[in-house]
Each structure stands twice: as C-alpha cells, then as structure tokens.
Design a protein around this motif. Structure first.
Motif: not given
Length: 384
Positions: A12-39
């Motif tokens: 639910s939206e409430r649980k998604l909001q609670k997860a965000r408050e707890d610092g949880q989110g969909a994170r892609s390490r490969d996207l971060s690697h691509l951004a760091i290597l590209g920069a």
C-alpha cells in the motif's frame, strides 16, 4: 485456499511511505557503477589534456636546476607544495564529479530518500539465522547470478580487446613520446568505452529488476492489509476512549453554562443534566450542561447557588446524558418527558413568585425503556 498470511498483495501507499522513512528504496548498483565510471571517463577525456599539460610544465619546473637552487635547497619544498596542490585540485574535481554522478543515479533509480535509520545501529542484524536466510533469498541469488554473468562477459571482452591490441601497445616503445601518449590515451578510451557498454547493458536489466525485488519484498498479506485499514480508520476501542475523553472535557467546560439553565435533572449521585428552553429561539429544549459523578455534583452545587431548580428524575437524566448532545435539541422521543418536567418547573417558579400554589412532588415522567442505558445494559446481561 489462499492463506491470509501469504504475502500476495502489492504494498500500500502507507507501507511504501513507511519504507521510504526507514531509508529503503529500489537501488541499482549497476546504475551507480555506470554513473561513476561514466563520470570518471568523461573527466579523463575532458580534463586529461589540460592536466597533462600542467603536469608537463610542473615537471619541467621541478627538473630545472641552477646555481640559486643548489645554494638554497629549501626552495625544493616550495616546488613540492606546488605539485601537491595540482594533485589535490585534480583529485578533488574528479571525486566531486564522480560522487555527484553516483548521487544523481541513486536518486534517479529510487527517488530522494533522506533518513538516518539505515546507519543507526540495529543489533538484530547480528542474528546469524536471519543473515543466513537473507544470503539465500531470491534477490541475493539473482544478484550473485548477475555478478557471475557480468564477470564472465567482462573477462571475455577484456581478453578479446587485449588480444587484438597487445601487439600495437608493445610497438609504442618505438614511437616518440608525444605520439605514444596519444595512442595510449586512445587505447584506454576504447577499453573504457567497451567497459561502459557492458555496464550500461547490465544497468538496463538491473534497474527494473531491483524495482521488482523491492516491491516483492514489501508485499502484504490480507491480514496486514486489514490491520493497516484498521489503524488508518482508527481502532474502535481507541476511538471510543478518545470520544469518551473528549466528552468528559466538553462536560467539564459546560459547567459554566449551568446558571443559564431552566432546570437540572439528576440521577441522585451519578448523572446531572441541565436544560434550557427559549421558545423564541429554540425549536426544542437543549442540554447546555451535563456530567457524571464529580461533575454531576458540581453542576448540582452551581445550580443551587444560582437558584436553578434541581429535580430528581433518574431515568430521564440517564437517557438525556446518553442520547442528547450539548447545545443541540433533545431527541424527539424525549419531548414528552421533558415537557412534563418543564411544566412542573414553570408551576414551581410561579409558586415561588406568589402566583399560585406550590405543586406536589414531581411525578417520574415516562421514558421509553430502550433509551435508558441502565435498562439496556440489564437486558443485554440477561440475554447473555
């Protein structure tokens, strides 16, 4: 039959909001690697020529010696400081750009999340059993499989790239230095481009995959959804206690209106209700003050201080307290009972003014049994 504990419903939206408050989110390490290597690669391509020119000039300055330098060795320290400053500036620019790229990629994948909870010590994470379960979770197994596949692809690409260019690189020792440096730069650029291409393809797969795992991890069971709805709407027991507390506060505040009442009806020790009727402004009598126990005694005392008649009518007092709201017209089902009491009060006031004889004691007015909370409780107890 689907179990109520099986987590098959989307979060639910409430649980998604609670997860965000707890610092949880969909994170892609490969996207971060691509951004760091590209920069990093962009920094090298854009800043390397100026940096190399600066380094060549600085090295020429460092390796230039004359009689003054020999006579004053302390100047070498100033030269070293100049070199250090150049290196620090270049490193700071490189680190700033790559860090910004990593931050932007993280925000792009899962949105902006500001929370200190992920870095707060959580000793329950030290549990080896839960850690072992997380190690063999679907998300972790998928990440391991993805890393193995990426390692294999990168190894193959590196092997082919080095195999095709090894002879060219070996021949660079025969080239003049400026030409050799440019060719090395082109060779490194080609290798970095292949690396970025592989990481880019991996990121295309990893970003939606991590979003899927994130939503899968937050799925809810039917029981959790019902519990959340109950919490959102308010627990009935909690809401009842809140309403009771609000009612008590309103009752205490209403004591100040007792002097304006026409009369007060009481259940001798537990209930007191003060009523007022103005035929010019009211369609029916209104309760302007009410209370139980100590508040009821306070209403009685204030009424006597201001010569407001206080009458004993237990059933009517209980019914009015249970069904009439403050500063609102009384229920129509109690019109007759209140009218009987009001008529008695008018005769009593007239007698006190010397305009008639004193009426007999008040006859208990008729109150429908279903409106008496005491009678209703007794009936319910007998039914049980």
């Amino acid at each position: 039959m689907e179990s109520s504990q099986e987590k098959s419903l989307p979060a639910s939206e409430r649980k998604l909001q609670k997860a965000r408050e707890d610092g949880q989110g969909a994170r892609s390490r490969d996207l971060s690697h691509l951004a760091i290597l590209g920069a990093g690669a962009a920094c090298m391509l854009l800043l390397a020529p100026q940096l190399m020119d600066r380094m060549q000039w600085a090295m020429s300055q460092q390796l230039a010696f004359n009689a003054a330098t020999v006579m004053a060795p302390g100047t070498m320290l100033s030269r070293l400081q100049d070199m250090v400053i150049v290196g620090l500036v270049a490193s700071t620019v490189f680190a700033t750009l790559t860090s910004a790229a990593g931050l932007i990629s993280a925000i792009g994948a899962g949105g902006w999340i500001l929370s200190a909870k992920p870095i707060t010590p959580q000793f329950n994470r030290l549990n080896p059993i839960s850690g072992l379960a997380n190690l063999f979770s679907k998300q972790q197994m998928a990440n391991v499989a993805k890393m193995v596949l990426m390692t294999a692809i990168l190894t193959y690409v590196a092997w082919k790239f080095l195999g095709n260019s090894l002879e060219t690189v070996a021949m660079l020792v025969l080239q003049p230095s400026p030409l050799a440096i440019r060719q090395i730069a082109d060779w490194l650029t080609s290798g970095m481009s292949l690396l970025l291409l592989v990481v880019f393809l991996a990121a295309l797969v990893d970003v939606p995959l991590q979003a899927f795992f994130f939503k899968e991890r937050l799925k809810m069971s039917h029981e959790e959804v019902k519990q959340e709805h109950k919490e959102s709407d308010g627990n009935p027991h909690t809401k009842g206690r809140i309403r009771q507390k609000q009612r008590e506060i309103a009752d205490r505040a209403s004591v100040g209106a007792v002097p304006k009442a026409d009369f007060v009806v009481m259940n001798p020790t537990h209930y007191a209700v003060a009523l007022k009727y103005d035929e010019k402004t009211m369609s029916a009598p209104q309760v302007i003050s009410r209370g139980t126990d100590l508040i009821a005694m306070k209403i009685r005392d204030v009424a006597k201080e201001h010569n407001v008649p206080v009458l004993q009518s237990p059933m009517l007092a209980r019914a009015l307290y249970a069904h009439a709201e403050l500063d609102q017209a009384i229920p129509a089902t109690l019109y007759t009972a209140v009218a009987q009491v009001l008529a008695y009060v008018y005769r009593l006031k007239a007698a006190l003014r010397g305009e008639g004889r004193m009426p007999d004691s008040l006859v208990e007015p008729f109150v429908p049994p279903e409106l008496d909370p005491l009678n209703r409780t007794t009936v319910q107890g007998a039914a049980v």
